[in-house]
Design an enzyme around this catalytic site. Structure first.
Site, PDB file in Angstrom:
ATOM      1  N   LYS A   1     -80.001 -63.319 -24.566  1.00  0.00           N
ATOM      2  CA  LYS A   1     -79.523 -61.568 -23.799  1.00  0.00           C
ATOM      3  C   LYS A   1     -78.627 -61.464 -23.045  1.00  0.00           C
ATOM      4  CE  LYS A   1     -83.998 -62.090 -21.146  1.00  0.00           C
ATOM      5  NZ  LYS A   1     -84.437 -62.876 -20.081  1.00  0.00           N
TER       6      LYS A   1
ATOM      7  N   ARG B   1     -82.699 -64.385 -14.576  1.00  0.00           N
ATOM      8  CA  ARG B   1     -83.556 -64.074 -15.925  1.00  0.00           C
ATOM      9  C   ARG B   1     -83.070 -65.652 -16.878  1.00  0.00           C
ATOM     10  NH1 ARG B   1     -81.967 -58.399 -18.401  1.00  0.00           N
ATOM     11  NH2 ARG B   1     -83.689 -59.079 -19.484  1.00  0.00           N
TER      12      ARG B   1
ATOM     13  N   GLY C   1     -91.035 -70.195 -23.666  1.00  0.00           N
ATOM     14  CA  GLY C   1     -91.773 -71.192 -23.551  1.00  0.00           C
ATOM     15  C   GLY C   1     -91.233 -71.337 -22.243  1.00  0.00           C
TER      16      GLY C   1
ATOM     17  N   MET D   1     -88.397 -70.642 -18.790  1.00  0.00           N
ATOM     18  CA  MET D   1     -88.801 -69.684 -17.582  1.00  0.00           C
ATOM     19  C   MET D   1     -88.889 -68.159 -17.002  1.00  0.00           C
ATOM     20  SD  MET D   1     -87.169 -69.604 -13.684  1.00  0.00           S
ATOM     21  CE  MET D   1     -86.241 -68.488 -14.258  1.00  0.00           C
TER      22      MET D   1
ATOM     23  N   ARG E   1     -82.459 -56.818 -28.671  1.00  0.00           N
ATOM     24  CA  ARG E   1     -82.289 -57.441 -29.496  1.00  0.00           C
ATOM     25  C   ARG E   1     -83.145 -57.430 -30.610  1.00  0.00           C
ATOM     26  NH1 ARG E   1     -87.441 -61.657 -25.825  1.00  0.00           N
ATOM     27  NH2 ARG E   1     -88.569 -59.867 -26.152  1.00  0.00           N
TER      28      ARG E   1
ATOM     29  N   ARG F   1     -97.717 -78.074 -71.597  1.00  0.00           N
ATOM     30  CA  ARG F   1     -97.742 -79.934 -71.261  1.00  0.00           C
ATOM     31  C   ARG F   1     -98.884 -80.409 -72.085  1.00  0.00           C
ATOM     32  NH1 ARG F   1     -98.360 -82.282 -65.632  1.00  0.00           N
ATOM     33  NH2 ARG F   1    -100.531 -81.157 -65.943  1.00  0.00           N
TER      34      ARG F   1
ATOM     35  N   SER G   1     -87.477 -80.611 -67.824  1.00  0.00           N
ATOM     36  CA  SER G   1     -88.723 -79.784 -66.429  1.00  0.00           C
ATOM     37  C   SER G   1     -88.815 -81.498 -65.697  1.00  0.00           C
ATOM     38  CB  SER G   1     -90.188 -79.221 -67.222  1.00  0.00           C
ATOM     39  OG  SER G   1     -90.542 -78.807 -66.143  1.00  0.00           O
TER      40      SER G   1
ATOM     41  N   THR H   1     -91.177 -82.552 -59.928  1.00  0.00           N
ATOM     42  CA  THR H   1     -90.940 -83.229 -58.723  1.00  0.00           C
ATOM     43  C   THR H   1     -92.281 -83.326 -58.107  1.00  0.00           C
ATOM     44  OG1 THR H   1     -90.768 -80.443 -58.258  1.00  0.00           O
ATOM     45  CG2 THR H   1     -88.745 -81.936 -58.535  1.00  0.00           C
ATOM     46  N   ASN H   2     -93.710 -83.584 -58.366  1.00  0.00           N
ATOM     47  CA  ASN H   2     -94.849 -83.107 -57.744  1.00  0.00           C
ATOM     48  C   ASN H   2     -94.617 -85.389 -57.642  1.00  0.00           C
ATOM     49  OD1 ASN H   2     -95.126 -81.127 -56.310  1.00  0.00           O
ATOM     50  ND2 ASN H   2     -97.276 -80.916 -58.000  1.00  0.00           N
ATOM     51  N   ASP H   3     -94.794 -85.686 -58.685  1.00  0.00           N
ATOM     52  CA  ASP H   3     -94.703 -86.825 -58.931  1.00  0.00           C
ATOM     53  C   ASP H   3     -93.445 -87.359 -59.501  1.00  0.00           C
ATOM     54  OD1 ASP H   3     -97.651 -87.652 -60.271  1.00  0.00           O
ATOM     55  OD2 ASP H   3     -97.011 -86.413 -61.985  1.00  0.00           O
TER      56      ASP H   3
END
Ligand code: ADP
Ligand code: MG
Ligand code: MG
Length: 893
Positions: A23, A93, A102, A104, A337, A615, A770, A773-775
């Site tokens: 501000k 302000r 959040g 004042m 802003r 796969r 390939s 990346t999950n496993d």
């Protein structure tokens, strides 16, 4: 000489937002640009930090600097702080570097007391205005600084209005406000056992401290945590001379956006109130008027405001959110802003601004947050409507749907066939429910987490899903669920908002996803800049088509297990698994072959000319068999029944034995992936044959294909060599029956650390990698995802044991290191080895950035995330273009 803690608006600029807050920096910038900003000064965030470091003591020299600035302000305005004849009033302000709701609340009219209010009344000839301002000040100061309950004060005003028989605040007269002020002061004195502070210097000091303190109030702390804002930034305090929108009908206050923040349309969009101050517009005390009304009421002011809003937009090169006040026909700007906007508006504004020559394509691409695009790619709830939420669960897959409640997958399918829209509601889903999910608009489960079966499958299909709706008590026998005292029966209509996790009764209005012209244009620009390829994870022809529509350049992961789960196939698959002899098994496989061939034919055709990574079967076989506990119960029931069908009992007992024999302690680490392919080569051979048959069939029809056969879960190169041999032999066999040749490649998933660490050996047998990346994340951390997310991961995140959920944002330091190692080792033996990732990370912006930096060839993600990935890949290229060049060089040398 200590630090400089105070900057006059004329001393700052927009670059100083860290020191002056957003501000303050913008007020300074506007002051420098010559806009009508009421003069003032800013106390720095460093002063706030010093205050907290010293245990809530104002840093030395601060108040002296404030005094000096105040004296300069008095000179500039020609009024004096605390002077009874000609008082200067200010607003106090808060303002951190990032806008933080959040923090004042602002205090207006500071400097008023029993004497100065009289001066103000005389000076303006407007006692109503003066007393109104004073009562506002006491109200705000008491709330924000003294911590008194707002309600106490509002009640006084309400009573007064009632007594006078008027509805709105401006209808009260000067004498009414005097009476209100008298009562306000009594309340304060009673509550704090002291009179309301009359000394303006004391008022100011207390207000400054209150702003500093608000940095550490609960709301602010929580907000920072959610938005990952550092606690050490601190807030600035802006002290600004007051202008008054409450001086009559030629005064007012308002807020406006330079473009419509919801649609992105280029038009002033905002609201204002005549004869009002500060927050009256948003407080909802009176209904504000649309900004267009200002054109009629105060045309001169409107024209000037329009001009300034253009000027600010050009200056900041972005859509602005502006606060203004009109004091007796004179316009003042109090804040500007970058305006918050919906995804739709973000895209439209960015593209329009390029067309207007305001920003470059690069700017436009960097300005849209890929995460926001999700909103545009799913049907969604029209959130302009007020909604009655019945129950909340985890927002497992975004999008919205309305349909009839159904509790069983078969029935869901049946109802869908009859043309009904249904929503599948289950305690949880299993692979056997897949046809029910396919038939449903959305899935709701009372158990399970963000990665439960239902959630993963629904996300893959782009269907909304709410998981873990724990307050929902489902009774499958009665075909109903209950939330509190409300009972919902099968066939009743509910709506779900998967992005918010809300279940609502009845139908709520939905909006269709629109790939607007602007969106397509923006993605077109993204494609010009990105170097990373984008593919989709797609298992069905429908998904394949969607992916192409969204701009995927191939399929990076086509899983074959879902093909085994179609309702007409499950019996054949079970026959294959339960076969006692090789002959029986071959018989079942030969029934499956044409079905699989049909699947591959359709998908390869849909993706004609683009690569499709298929796969081979990955999950353990017992996933296709009935659940062990269910079977135990059923056999038990059959055994006890007085007149049991002996043949049925025998069958079930056989099945139970088989299921028991296949039971694994830890199926994730058991007989699955390539291990399955090695132990039961005939299954993979059938799949590979089906792929080649389909490819030849298409070739004969003149349709080009690019199959890439991918072997899952390889940990040792020998596993791959064995299977690769099987693939090549199968090809040789199939080729005999056809003319010509098919171009295909054989590669592997890298999803086990050992594979990444020995990628140089593995690369000798692989045409591509390939990264699954999950496993890979599960095996690297040693977490099972569902257990982690269900049991401890949230705690880890809350307590910062881990910075992010590694299943959502790729863990660069650990998993990422393995990916990097895999790529380097792989390419050290095979130049230009093709690499990609196909985990859910392929659709997440930070992970995509990592893939760009690691020089993977492509990412693969769910079809609905393809547009997001295209944009994120372009952003990575724009941000790290240079880094990438450097990396390339370091690889060469
Ligand atoms: P927020 O961050 O909550 O928007 P602001 O500090 O912007 O808080 O102020 C709240 C309200 O008070 C806004 O409507 C603003 O325009 C108004 N306001 C702030 N300072 C002044 C001032 N010096 N004169 C008149 N109105 C002001
Ligand atoms: Mg504001
Ligand atoms: Mg895997």
């Amino acid at each position: 000489m200590g630090k400089k803690y105070v900057y006059r608006f004329s001393e700052g600029n927009r670059e100083m937002r860290e020191l002056l807050g957003g501000k303050g920096a913008n007020l300074a910038e506007m002051t420098r640009a010559g806009l009508p900003v009421p003069p003032g000064f800013t106390i720095t965030t460093e002063a706030c930090n010093a205050y907290h470091e010293m245990g809530k003591v104002l840093p030395e020299g601060l108040m002296e600097e404030v005094d000096t600035a105040l004296t300069l302000l008095e000179k500039e305005i020609g009024k004096e702080f605390g002077n009874a004849e000609n008082p200067l009033l200010v607003s106090v302000r808060s303002g951190a570097a990032f806008s933080m709701p959040g923090m004042m609340d602002t205090i207006l009219n500071l400097g008023l007391n029993d004497e100065t209010v009289e001066g103000l009344a005389k000076l303006t000839g407007n006692p109503r205005f003066a007393y109104d301002s004073y009562r506002r000040f006491i109200q705000m100061f008491s709330d924000v600084v003294l911590g008194l309950d707002e309600y106490l004060f509002e009640e006084v005003i309400r009573n007064r209005k009632e007594a006078k028989g008027v509805k709105h605040d401006p209808d009260l007269k000067a004498s009414d406000w005097q009476e209100v002020i008298y009562q306000f002061k009594e309340i304060v004195e009673k509550e704090i056992k002291k009179p309301f502070p009359q000394d303006p210097a004391e008022q100011l000091r207390l207000a400054i401290q209150a702003v500093f303190d608000s940095w550490n109030n609960q709301r602010a702390i929580v907000y920072r945590k959610i938005h990952k804002i550092s606690d050490s930034l601190g807030t600035a305090v802006n002290i600004q001379s007051m202008v008054f929108g409450n001086m009559g009908n030629d005064s007012g206050t308002g807020v406006a956006f330079t473009r419509n923040p919801s649609t992105g349309e280029k038009e002033l969009y905002g609201e204002f109130l005549i004869n009002a101050q500060g927050e009256d517009v948003v407080a909802g005390i009176r209904t504000p008027q649309p900004i267009s009304k200002l054109k009629e009421l105060l045309p001169g002011v409107y024209r000037q405001f329009e001009e300034i809003s253009h000027q600010l937009e050009r200056h900041y090169q972005d859509m602005q959110d502006i606060e203004f006040t009109v004091e007796r026909g004179k316009l003042f700007i109090l804040q500007t802003r970058n305006g918050k906007r919906t995804a739709q508006a973000a895209v439209k504004i960015a593209v329009h601004m390029v067309h207007e020559g305001l920003i470059t394509k690069e700017n436009a691409l960097l300005r849209v947050d890929p995460d926001q695009l999700n909103q545009l790619l799913h049907r969604r709830v029209d959130d302009r409507q007020a909604l009655q939420v019945l129950v909340k669960g985890l927002p497992a897959s975004p999008g919205a749907a309305t349909g009839k409640v159904v509790f069983d997958a078969d029935e869901a399918e049946e109802m869908a066939k009859q043309g009904m829209k249904v929503i599948l509601v289950r305690p949880e889903t299993t692979p056997e429910d897949i046809h029910g999910i396919v038939a449903s608009q959305a899935v709701v489960t009372s158990r399970g987490g963000m990665t439960s079966h239902a959630a993963v499958v629904a996300r893959g299909m782009g269907k909304p899903c709410i998981a873990g709706c724990e307050e929902m008590k489902i009774d499958l026998n009665k075909k109903e669920f209950q939330v509190g005292s409300i009972v919902v029966k099968q066939g009743e209509i509910i709506s779900v908002d998967g992005g918010a996790g809300n279940v609502m009764l009845g139908e709520v209005p939905l909006i269709d996803p629109v790939l607007s012209d602007e969106f397509s244009e923006l993605l077109g620009w993204a494609d010009q800049y990105r170097t990373l390829g984008v593919r989709a994870n797609a298992d069905t022809p429908v998904d394949a088509r969607k992916s192409r529509e969204f701009g995927a350049e191939g399929i990076g992961l086509c899983r074959t297990e879902h093909m085994f789960l179609a309702p007409d196939r499950v019996p054949v698959v079970q026959e294959m698994i339960l076969a006692e002899t090789m002959e029986e098994r071959q018989k079942a496989l030969s029934k499956l072959l044409p079905m699989q061939q049909g699947d591959f034919y359709e998908i390869l055709k849909e993706m004609a000319g683009l690569p499709v990574t298929i796969r081979l079967l990955d999950p353990p076989l017992h996933e296709f068999l009935p659940n062990l506990e269910d079977l135990l119960l059923e056999v038990d029931r059959l055994r006890r029944a007085p007149e049991t069908d002996k043949i049925l009992l025998r069958e079930k007992e056989d099945l139970l034995r088989k299921v028991k024999s296949m039971h694994e302690m830890n199926p994730m680490l058991g007989l699955r992936g390539c291990r399955l392919g090695i132990m039961h080569p005939e299954i993979y051979a059938m799949q590979v044959e089906a792929i080649f048959n389909a490819a030849f069939q298409l070739k004969e029809e003149g349709i080009p294909t690019e199959p890439e056969i991918m072997l899952p879960l390889v940990g040792h190169v020998n596993e791959l060599s064995l299977l690769r041999k099987m693939v090549d032999e199968t090809y040789a066999r199939v080729k005999e029956k056809h003319v010509g040749e098919i171009r295909y490649t054989v590669g592997t998933m890298i999803e086990i650390p050992r594979a990444a660490l020995t990628a140089d050996q593995i690369a000798r047998e692989a045409d591509f990698f390939s990264f699954g990346t999950n496993d890979l994340t599960q095996t690297t951390f040693g977490f099972s995802r569902d257990d982690a997310e269900g049991k401890f991961l949230q705690y880890y995140l809350d307590h910062k044991v881990l910075p992010e959920n590694p299943f959502i944002v790729l863990d660069r330091e650990g998993v990422g290191k393995l990916v990097e190692t895999g790529v380097k080792l792989g390419r050290s033996v095979k130049d230009g080895l093709k690499t990609g990732i196909c985990g859910e990370h392929g659709g997440e912006k930070s992970s995509i950035e990592f893939c760009h930096l690691t020089q993977l060839n492509y990412v693969s993600c769910s079809p609905y995330r393809v547009p997001l990935a295209r944009l994120a890949a372009a952003q990575a290229a724009l941000r790290h273009g240079a880094a990438k060049e450097a990396l390339k060089e370091s690889v060469v040398h």
